[in-house]
Write an enzyme that holds these catalytic residues in place. Structure first.
Site, short mmCIF file in Angstrom:
data_model
loop_
_atom_site.label_atom_id
_atom_site.label_comp_id
_atom_site.label_asym_id
_atom_site.label_seq_id
_atom_site.Cartn_x
_atom_site.Cartn_y
_atom_site.Cartn_z
CD GLU A 1 -2.85 1.22 2.35
OE1 GLU A 1 -3.79 0.43 2.19
OE2 GLU A 1 -2.73 1.96 3.36
CD GLN B 1 12.13 35.57 -9.69
OE1 GLN B 1 12.26 36.11 -8.60
NE2 GLN B 1 13.07 35.59 -10.61
NE ARG C 1 -6.65 36.00 -13.14
CZ ARG C 1 -7.79 36.65 -12.94
NH1 ARG C 1 -8.73 36.62 -13.86
NH2 ARG C 1 -7.98 37.30 -11.82
#
Length: 380
Positions: A243, A280, A269
């Site tokens: 798992e 940055q 955007r």
């Protein structure tokens, strides 16, 4: 040292991604008052996801740890419902692996075909109110009888439990033997004395229901014992190895899809007359998302490769689990900042990624437990 995927692995991933998007990609993530249905579970099963590493003779895919992880990574990337992906992975790795490797031939023949083809859903039941990371503190008792064992106690957090047909349950059968006094059992849902509570209300992973499990003098036969009496602790650690190494690949997939969305958003955007990706303050955090993802992926692949070589390394597995789970949370927080106000809206799915990532640092051993394992591996 080979870092590339084989042509067969690439083809399997491409075909699986297309199939997952076609069968499971259209539905939105589950909501707090909803979880996966049998229909959606069987859709995942039809794609082979519920039996990836189970034996071919029982209807499974016969895959090793690396290929299982690659498929789960693809599942996590292509399916918008991380809770469903988590439920399938928990079924396969925490439960089916234990039955595959330690079930009696009778139990394997009885259950593995249904577990592989999705007719049966499995739930792991070890956590108790007073035994989370301290699995040596289990209160559930197993008393030997002429017909097998009588189980009594309560489990507090069992993923898939409200819908499960089969439970892998751990109980103390010899309190004096400590780690060697715990035994694993397979308990069918119809067992008299077994009852399951309603789905718990959780922060995330809504697609995977979790519930409490109560056994009141529940009788199980000897063929439903996993391995030998007293091997429960070892069996649990074995299934947790699978798992911790493979399940967290679904978060690699989530992060890959998340990163692509952030890059696309930063390109489109605009603020102050420029694409936000040109700032940055936006570009560098996204670059860090890529760094965390790639680093975590290499650690997870290495842990799975070692398992396939028969060289299970608990430190390597813990390093991978730590890296993936903490990267998933950090990247999800960054994605929230990149998307800003729109990321806060449920309709975008960005906030859901954060809620689904937060529990990854807790289940399968907390981050603190895994740091302890890593430290002990260095002799500290």
């Amino acid at each position: 040292m080979e870092f590339d995927l084989t042509p067969a692995q690439r083809q399997r991933r491409a075909e699986l991604a297309e199939a997952v998007r076609e069968r499971l990609g259209g539905a939105p993530p589950s909501t707090p008052d909803g979880h996966f249905t049998r229909e959606r579970w069987r859709a995942a099963a039809d794609l082979g996801l519920t039996g990836l590493c189970l034996p071919v003779e029982h209807g499974g895919g016969g895959l090793g740890a690396v290929d299982t992880a690659l498929c789960l990574e693809t599942f996590g990337q292509a399916c918008p419902d991380t809770g469903l992906a988590f439920g399938v992975a928990a079924h396969l790795l925490a439960c089916c692996v234990a039955i595959r490797d330690f079930g009696t031939p009778e139990t394997a023949a009885e259950l593995l075909p249904g577990l592989a083809n999705g007719e049966l859903i499995a739930a792991n039941a070890i956590t108790e109110d007073s035994a989370g990371s301290d699995v040596g503190g289990l209160a559930m008792k197993g008393v030997a009888t002429a017909e097998g064992y009588r189980l009594t106690g309560e489990k507090s957090f069992s993923s898939n439990a409200p819908l499960a047909d089969v439970f892998v349950v751990y109980a103390v059968t010899d309190p004096a033997d400590g780690f060697l006094g715990t035994t694993g059992f397979v308990v069918p849902r119809g067992t008299e004395g077994l009852s399951v509570g309603p789905p718990m209300v959780k922060l995330g992973l809504h697609g995977c229901p979790a519930g409490r499990l109560t056994l009141a003098d529940a009788e199980v036969g000897p063929h439903h014992v996993l391995g030998e009496p007293g091997q429960g602790g070892m069996i649990f650690q074995h299934s947790m190895g699978w798992e911790r190494a493979c399940l967290f690949a679904i978060y690699l997939g989530l992060m890959e899809a998340q990163l692509k969305r952030c890059v696309t958003h930063a390109r489109r955007r605009q603020q102050f007359g420029k694409r936000i990706g040109e700032f940055q303050a936006v570009a560098h955090p996204i670059a860090e998302m890529r760094q965390r993802l790639e680093s975590a992926r290499l650690l997870l692949y290495r842990a799975c490769w070692l398992m396939d070589q028969g060289r299970t390394d608990v430190t390597a597995v813990s390093l991978a689990k730590l890296a993936v789970s903490e990267a998933a949370v950090a990247n999800s927080l960054t994605a929230m900042r990149v998307f800003a106000g729109s990321g806060y809206l449920a309709e975008t799915g960005i906030e859901a990624q954060l809620r689904d990532s937060v529990p990854s640092t807790t289940f399968s051993g907390t981050s603190e437990i895994h740091r302890t394992i890593v430290a002990r591996g260095m002799g500290l």
